[in-house]
Design a protein around this motif. Structure first.
Motif, mmCIF file in Angstrom:
data_model
loop_
_atom_site.group_PDB
_atom_site.id
_atom_site.type_symbol
_atom_site.label_atom_id
_atom_site.label_comp_id
_atom_site.label_asym_id
_atom_site.label_seq_id
_atom_site.Cartn_x
_atom_site.Cartn_y
_atom_site.Cartn_z
ATOM 1 N N UNK A 1 0.833 -1.206 0.000
ATOM 2 C CA UNK A 1 0.000 0.000 0.000
ATOM 3 C C UNK A 1 0.871 1.261 0.000
ATOM 4 N N UNK A 2 2.003 1.203 0.700
ATOM 5 C CA UNK A 2 2.908 2.349 0.728
ATOM 6 C C UNK A 2 3.488 2.598 -0.665
ATOM 7 N N UNK A 3 3.842 1.534 -1.364
ATOM 8 C CA UNK A 3 4.358 1.678 -2.728
ATOM 9 C C UNK A 3 3.280 2.250 -3.659
ATOM 10 N N UNK A 4 2.050 1.791 -3.482
ATOM 11 C CA UNK A 4 0.952 2.330 -4.293
ATOM 12 C C UNK A 4 0.728 3.806 -3.996
ATOM 13 N N UNK A 5 0.838 4.179 -2.733
ATOM 14 C CA UNK A 5 0.681 5.579 -2.354
ATOM 15 C C UNK A 5 1.782 6.434 -2.968
ATOM 16 N N UNK A 6 2.995 5.916 -2.966
ATOM 17 C CA UNK A 6 4.109 6.640 -3.561
ATOM 18 C C UNK A 6 3.889 6.846 -5.056
ATOM 19 N N UNK A 7 3.433 5.810 -5.726
ATOM 20 C CA UNK A 7 3.142 5.930 -7.158
ATOM 21 C C UNK A 7 2.041 6.936 -7.434
ATOM 22 N N UNK A 8 1.027 6.929 -6.600
ATOM 23 C CA UNK A 8 -0.068 7.887 -6.777
ATOM 24 C C UNK A 8 0.421 9.315 -6.535
ATOM 25 N N UNK A 9 1.327 9.496 -5.574
ATOM 26 C CA UNK A 9 1.902 10.833 -5.348
ATOM 27 C C UNK A 9 2.657 11.305 -6.583
ATOM 28 N N UNK A 10 3.425 10.414 -7.175
ATOM 29 C CA UNK A 10 4.187 10.773 -8.369
ATOM 30 C C UNK A 10 3.265 11.160 -9.520
ATOM 31 N N UNK A 11 2.105 10.502 -9.599
ATOM 32 C CA UNK A 11 1.127 10.819 -10.654
ATOM 33 C C UNK A 11 0.233 12.003 -10.281
ATOM 34 N N UNK A 12 0.466 12.549 -9.088
ATOM 35 C CA UNK A 12 -0.319 13.673 -8.564
ATOM 36 C C UNK A 12 -1.783 13.311 -8.362
ATOM 37 N N UNK A 13 -2.009 12.060 -8.017
ATOM 38 C CA UNK A 13 -3.359 11.597 -7.691
ATOM 39 C C UNK A 13 -3.448 11.605 -6.171
ATOM 40 N N UNK A 14 -3.749 12.768 -5.616
ATOM 41 C CA UNK A 14 -3.692 12.986 -4.175
ATOM 42 C C UNK A 14 -4.679 12.097 -3.423
ATOM 43 N N UNK A 15 -5.879 11.943 -3.964
ATOM 44 C CA UNK A 15 -6.893 11.146 -3.265
ATOM 45 C C UNK A 15 -6.485 9.676 -3.186
ATOM 46 N N UNK A 16 -6.017 9.132 -4.298
ATOM 47 C CA UNK A 16 -5.584 7.731 -4.302
ATOM 48 C C UNK A 16 -4.385 7.537 -3.381
ATOM 49 N N UNK A 17 -3.490 8.505 -3.372
ATOM 50 C CA UNK A 17 -2.327 8.417 -2.497
ATOM 51 C C UNK A 17 -2.747 8.411 -1.029
ATOM 52 N N UNK A 18 -3.661 9.293 -0.686
ATOM 53 C CA UNK A 18 -4.125 9.353 0.708
ATOM 54 C C UNK A 18 -4.816 8.063 1.102
ATOM 55 N N UNK A 19 -5.629 7.517 0.201
ATOM 56 C CA UNK A 19 -6.342 6.264 0.517
ATOM 57 C C UNK A 19 -5.347 5.116 0.712
ATOM 58 N N UNK A 20 -4.380 4.995 -0.186
ATOM 59 C CA UNK A 20 -3.383 3.928 -0.057
ATOM 60 C C UNK A 20 -2.528 4.127 1.186
ATOM 61 N N UNK A 21 -2.226 5.366 1.510
ATOM 62 C CA UNK A 21 -1.443 5.653 2.712
ATOM 63 C C UNK A 21 -2.205 5.236 3.963
ATOM 64 N N UNK A 22 -3.501 5.530 3.999
ATOM 65 C CA UNK A 22 -4.314 5.136 5.150
ATOM 66 C C UNK A 22 -4.387 3.616 5.285
ATOM 67 N N UNK A 23 -4.479 2.928 4.152
ATOM 68 C CA UNK A 23 -4.471 1.456 4.189
ATOM 69 C C UNK A 23 -3.122 0.952 4.710
ATOM 70 N N UNK A 24 -2.046 1.606 4.286
ATOM 71 C CA UNK A 24 -0.709 1.212 4.742
ATOM 72 C C UNK A 24 -0.578 1.395 6.248
#
Length: 123
Positions: free
Chosen positions: A59-82
């Protein structure tokens, strides 16, 4: 016409502020997730709760990828799951260590009981 232009500029500024707030929130939650995953790893979760730790790292890796793509909502969701998975991994690791320690103490107590009840033992 000028009032209309001012209103449009104000609307754009408000939207830009909301965008920055979402980005900041995503970065904050991502930092919390990194800390939680590191704490879980330090708690020997790799030994005692590897499935949960791997899920947290994924989930942390997914959050990092979403941050790089500037998908803030997906990053926050994956971070919370992590964070949730890391906390679960750390809790399971603590539980298994406590269970192991309890079993060792019970074995020691049983050994002491046998020694006390041994014929010829002095009370």
């Amino acid at each position: 016409m000028r009032i209309r232009l001012v209103l449009i500029l104000l609307a754009l500024l408000c939207c830009g502020g909301a965008f920055a707030a979402d980005r900041e929130a995503a970065n904050i939650v991502f930092a919390q997730a990194q800390t939680a995953v590191q704490a879980a790893a330090a708690a020997d979760s790799a030994t005692y709760a590897p499935v949960e730790l791997n899920a947290a790292q994924g989930h942390l890796a997914a959050a990092s990828g979403a941050l790089e793509r500037r998908n803030w909502e997906a990053s926050a969701m994956s971070s919370e799951k992590a964070v949730a998975d890391a906390n679960l991994a750390a809790a399971r690791a603590r539980e298994k260590r406590a269970t192991t320690a309890t079993a060792e103490i019970e074995a020691s107590v049983e050994t002491l009981r046998r020694e006390i009840n041994r014929p010829g033992a002095t009370p």
